[in-house]
Design a protein around this motif. Sequence first.
Motif, PDB file in Angstrom:
ATOM      1  N   VAL A 212       5.338 -14.293  -6.143  1.00 45.91           N
ATOM      2  CA  VAL A 212       6.316 -13.959  -4.965  1.00 45.91           C
ATOM      3  C   VAL A 212       6.730 -12.474  -5.205  1.00 45.91           C
ATOM      4  CG1 VAL A 212       8.307 -14.940  -3.730  1.00 45.91           C
ATOM      5  CG2 VAL A 212       7.025 -16.271  -5.293  1.00 45.91           C
ATOM      6  N   GLU A 213       6.037 -11.516  -5.333  1.00 45.87           N
ATOM      7  CA  GLU A 213       6.417 -10.301  -5.675  1.00 45.87           C
ATOM      8  C   GLU A 213       5.720  -9.052  -4.517  1.00 45.87           C
ATOM      9  OE1 GLU A 213       5.842  -6.565  -8.950  1.00 45.87           O
ATOM     10  OE2 GLU A 213       4.740  -8.082  -8.998  1.00 45.87           O
ATOM     11  N   LYS A 214       6.548  -8.315  -4.094  1.00 50.43           N
ATOM     12  CA  LYS A 214       6.227  -7.329  -3.188  1.00 50.43           C
ATOM     13  C   LYS A 214       6.207  -6.024  -3.751  1.00 50.43           C
ATOM     14  CE  LYS A 214       8.065  -9.974   0.870  1.00 50.43           C
ATOM     15  NZ  LYS A 214       9.093  -9.884   1.798  1.00 50.43           N
ATOM     16  N   LYS A 215       4.953  -5.425  -3.655  1.00 52.54           N
ATOM     17  CA  LYS A 215       4.762  -4.034  -4.364  1.00 52.54           C
ATOM     18  C   LYS A 215       4.195  -3.083  -3.643  1.00 52.54           C
ATOM     19  CE  LYS A 215       3.796  -4.261  -8.993  1.00 52.54           C
ATOM     20  NZ  LYS A 215       3.090  -4.336 -10.036  1.00 52.54           N
ATOM     21  N   HIS A 216       4.695  -1.736  -3.911  1.00 56.37           N
ATOM     22  CA  HIS A 216       4.323  -0.580  -2.913  1.00 56.37           C
ATOM     23  C   HIS A 216       3.491   0.180  -3.972  1.00 56.37           C
ATOM     24  CE1 HIS A 216       5.279   2.344   0.368  1.00 56.37           C
ATOM     25  NE2 HIS A 216       3.977   2.431   0.144  1.00 56.37           N
ATOM     26  N   VAL A 217       2.232   0.561  -3.483  1.00 54.37           N
ATOM     27  CA  VAL A 217       1.678   1.596  -4.313  1.00 54.37           C
ATOM     28  C   VAL A 217       1.290   2.715  -3.427  1.00 54.37           C
ATOM     29  CG1 VAL A 217      -0.700   1.987  -5.729  1.00 54.37           C
ATOM     30  CG2 VAL A 217       0.286  -0.145  -5.791  1.00 54.37           C
ATOM     31  N   VAL A 218       1.656   3.966  -4.212  1.00 53.64           N
ATOM     32  CA  VAL A 218       1.393   5.148  -3.203  1.00 53.64           C
ATOM     33  C   VAL A 218       0.564   6.141  -4.078  1.00 53.64           C
ATOM     34  CG1 VAL A 218       2.523   7.251  -2.421  1.00 53.64           C
ATOM     35  CG2 VAL A 218       3.794   5.137  -2.584  1.00 53.64           C
ATOM     36  N   PHE A 219      -0.675   6.436  -3.234  1.00 54.43           N
ATOM     37  CA  PHE A 219      -1.653   7.449  -3.682  1.00 54.43           C
ATOM     38  C   PHE A 219      -1.274   8.711  -3.403  1.00 54.43           C
ATOM     39  CE2 PHE A 219      -3.914   3.255  -4.098  1.00 54.43           C
ATOM     40  CZ  PHE A 219      -4.652   3.447  -5.222  1.00 54.43           C
ATOM     41  N   VAL A 220      -1.504   9.779  -4.220  1.00 55.26           N
ATOM     42  CA  VAL A 220      -0.980  11.212  -3.841  1.00 55.26           C
ATOM     43  C   VAL A 220      -2.492  11.774  -4.181  1.00 55.26           C
ATOM     44  CG1 VAL A 220       1.189  11.083  -4.361  1.00 55.26           C
ATOM     45  CG2 VAL A 220      -0.362  11.773  -6.196  1.00 55.26           C
ATOM     46  N   ALA A 221      -2.622  13.097  -3.493  1.00 54.67           N
ATOM     47  CA  ALA A 221      -3.812  14.017  -3.483  1.00 54.67           C
ATOM     48  C   ALA A 221      -4.419  14.200  -4.932  1.00 54.67           C
ATOM     49  CB  ALA A 221      -3.642  15.071  -2.892  1.00 54.67           C
ATOM     50  N   LYS A 222      -3.630  14.142  -5.967  1.00 54.43           N
ATOM     51  CA  LYS A 222      -4.025  14.681  -7.073  1.00 54.43           C
ATOM     52  C   LYS A 222      -4.632  13.305  -7.920  1.00 54.43           C
ATOM     53  CE  LYS A 222       0.374  13.591  -9.697  1.00 54.43           C
ATOM     54  NZ  LYS A 222       1.179  14.064 -10.441  1.00 54.43           N
TER      55      LYS A 222
END
Length: 454
Positions: free
Chosen positions: A262-272
């Motif tokens: 029951v987890e909501k996770k946000h993963v953000v990728f950046v250019a590096k």
Amino acid sequence: MWIVNKLLWLLLLWGGFAVNLYAQQMEVKDFRKLSRPWLGKRTYSIDKKSATLDFFTEEEGFTFLADAKIPVEPQAGEGCITLLLPHKTRFVQVNHPKHGTLVWKVPKKYLKRKKHYQAVLQVCSADEEFRLKEQWVVFRISPRNAMVRVDSTLVSTRNGEASFYLPLGKHPYKVESPFYRAVEDSFSLDETARKVIELELQPVYSYLTVSAPWEEAEILVDGNRIGSGEATSGRLMAGNHRVEVIHDSGLACCRYVSLGEVEKKHVVFVAKDFSVPDRKVIFAAEENRIADSIPSDSAVVSSVVPVDDSVRLAAPVRIMTPAPDISILLNREVIGTGEWQGELPFGDYALQTRKDSLESTVTWLSVRDNRMKEINLAVPQIAYGMLNIQSNVTDAEVWVNEEKKGYTPCIVKYLPAGIRCKVTLRKYGYKEVSEYIIPPKNNIMDITIRLKKK
């Protein structure tokens, strides 16, 4: 003399009363003749010379006479006694050492040969209290498509309900549904009333939102595309999940993300995040000037190339398939058929096979040094889905693509995902209904089809 005659009459009357008293301890109920379905096959046995009669009873020790004179040998079964009676039997005499004698007159004249009949032989002793031996248990469950296992019997719930008729006593059960926490427990049945068990399963699915630095970049979770730029997955189970971002037809970045229940996770990728260790890289989408410097055999498979061509950052690779007519996909691009051999720059690559619109699962190739790499790919496979088919009518025949799969309610497994199939319900006395359904990939879909009487 008249006194002797009177005594004899009294004895006869008392004997008849005693027989009737014993007969009241036995009763034949629910008599019926089995019939073959219209245009269907017979589902019961018959005897060409005799009439077949099933007596349902839990007692033992009975003897039987046809028309009160012809002995009949009973065939004992589980909770049932089967008699083969002569053609045109009008009476069946039932004898029991404890419960006495009952002469049962056959309804509707007589029993016929080549016919199969059933009835309940109920026994009730005057000095014993009648007790139930079985009882109903009803499950009411949310979500509505849960599976219920009681003892060793597994059924799918119909509109969130499932019923069992079970012996009195204690029974173990298990209720489960995809993406929900299973419940295991037991219950006890007694003769007072049916038992109702209401359960609301707790969800254990999670969601993953992925953001990429480019709007056109494709996002995949566990090999399944969920969108581009920024996207949220469907229901995911707790555990590790592979997240990939593909940019300009090349594998740009990959990482594993751990999800709890029951987890909501946000993963953000950046250019590096898309740089390759120990070397300077640039993206073809950002600078077109490097197009001439990309080797011809690697331009279709990678958008990441070294700035300094004097440094050899590539390795020889040989990719093989089980058959010469199977296509090879590298990062979703076809690079050959049957076998491919060449050089690939350092990086990670997604390999698959394809044939007749079918694709294999992804095989990952990591190129980190100059040694020769040989990869054997799997045969293209079909992704499957399941249909939970329900109706307002029970025991309707379920046909999928003109192949009989069972009776409502039922779950049909191993259907090719993403390919439309024809689901048809048929039952005598009702209009045939068909619907076209596209099964989901590695999931179950609830289908409700209503039948109308002719």
